[in-house]
Enzyme design. Structure first.
Site, mmCIF file in Angstrom:
data_model
loop_
_atom_site.group_PDB
_atom_site.id
_atom_site.type_symbol
_atom_site.label_atom_id
_atom_site.label_comp_id
_atom_site.label_asym_id
_atom_site.label_seq_id
_atom_site.Cartn_x
_atom_site.Cartn_y
_atom_site.Cartn_z
ATOM 1 N N ASP A 170 -15.545 -3.739 -1.035
ATOM 2 C CA ASP A 170 -15.180 -3.528 0.367
ATOM 3 C C ASP A 170 -16.466 -3.424 1.168
ATOM 4 O O ASP A 170 -17.349 -2.633 0.831
ATOM 5 C CB ASP A 170 -14.368 -2.235 0.509
ATOM 6 C CG ASP A 170 -13.151 -2.234 -0.406
ATOM 7 O OD1 ASP A 170 -12.622 -3.326 -0.678
ATOM 8 O OD2 ASP A 170 -12.735 -1.143 -0.841
ATOM 9 N N ASP A 223 0.856 -1.184 0.000
ATOM 10 C CA ASP A 223 0.000 0.000 0.000
ATOM 11 C C ASP A 223 0.892 1.234 0.000
ATOM 12 O O ASP A 223 1.723 1.396 0.896
ATOM 13 C CB ASP A 223 -0.897 0.005 1.238
ATOM 14 C CG ASP A 223 -1.934 -1.119 1.201
ATOM 15 O OD1 ASP A 223 -1.939 -1.896 0.233
ATOM 16 O OD2 ASP A 223 -2.734 -1.221 2.150
#
Length: 247
Positions: free
Chosen positions: A131, A9
């Protein structure tokens, strides 16, 4: 065969992990994401998961140069990238740079037809990132919760050519509390598209539980904080997944 997929990330050019997607709750693991990718590939990673966190919040790629360096250095290892991919031009640029898979998140919820169009132009290279919090879909870098369930939304993409669904339980992401195996398996069983699990992986037990359900359509699991902090050994995890997936 279930893949263990290391997560990189990127925020402000650094390799970080967030807790529950909160941009203010970050831990920096490396100042050099390119070297970090090399580390996991040398340990046997067969795919790398990259998220442009700045891109997710800005709505456009913000760390593309780093992604391009990683793909240039490792042309034989598939890279999947998400974060800030909102249009075909961005997808085309990433694919041209050697990225194997693009993950469409917020835009897939807002504009499902765009996903269908991308699947036609880039067959086998489009993933949808779903998500969820308490089973409901979250968008806009997880800042907005919708009323739609993950399974209902995923069914919209069953016949358009989506390669797989990346399913993240955001209440567990970055918390080392264990992956939500039941919710992930339930989604995989409810749809025909393969599912990649994400969020909360902490120990080898998580890998075992997911690999045992791989027959239901779970083809991979993304892990970040666990492999960075050492609660999960990457090589051991992939070996276990291979063993269980072949039985």
């Amino acid at each position: 065969m279930m893949l263990i997929i290391p997560a990189i990330d990127i925020k402000n050019g650094k390799c970080v992990r967030l807790k529950q997607g909160n941009m203010n709750r970050e831990t920096i693991y490396s100042n050099d994401p390119v070297t970090m990718a090399k580390r996991w590939i040398e340990q046997g990673a067969r795919r790398i998961h990259i998220v442009d966190l700045d891109g997710a919040s800005q709505g456009k790629p913000m760390n593309a140069d780093i992604v391009h360096k990683i793909t240039a250095n490792h042309p034989n290892v598939p890279i999947q990238i998400g974060g800030g991919i909102r249009n075909e031009k961005t997808v085309d640029t990433y694919i041209q740079a050697g990225v194997q898979y693009v993950i469409i998140g917020t835009q897939a919820v807002r504009e499902p037809q765009m996903v269908a169009n991308l699947c036609q132009k880039f067959p086998g290279q489009v993933l949808v990132g779903l998500d969820a919090k308490n089973g409901k879909i979250a968008i806009e870098a997880w800042s907005t919760i919708s009323e739609e369930s993950a399974a209902d939304l995923a069914r919209n993409f069953e016949h358009v050519g989506v390669d797989s669904i990346v399913y993240t339980d955001i209440s567990r992401d970055g918390m080392l509390e264990g992956v939500n195996v039941s919710a992930t398996a339930a989604l995989a069983e409810a749809i025909t598209i393969p599912v990649i699990a994400s969020g909360g992986v902490s120990h080898l037990d998580d890998i075992q539980l997911l690999a045992e359900r791989s027959q239901s359509g779970i083809i991979g699991v993304i892990t970040g904080r666990a492999i960075y902090e050492g609660t999960l050994d990457f090589r051991t995890a992939q070996r276990l997944a291979d063993d269980l997936s072949t039985h």
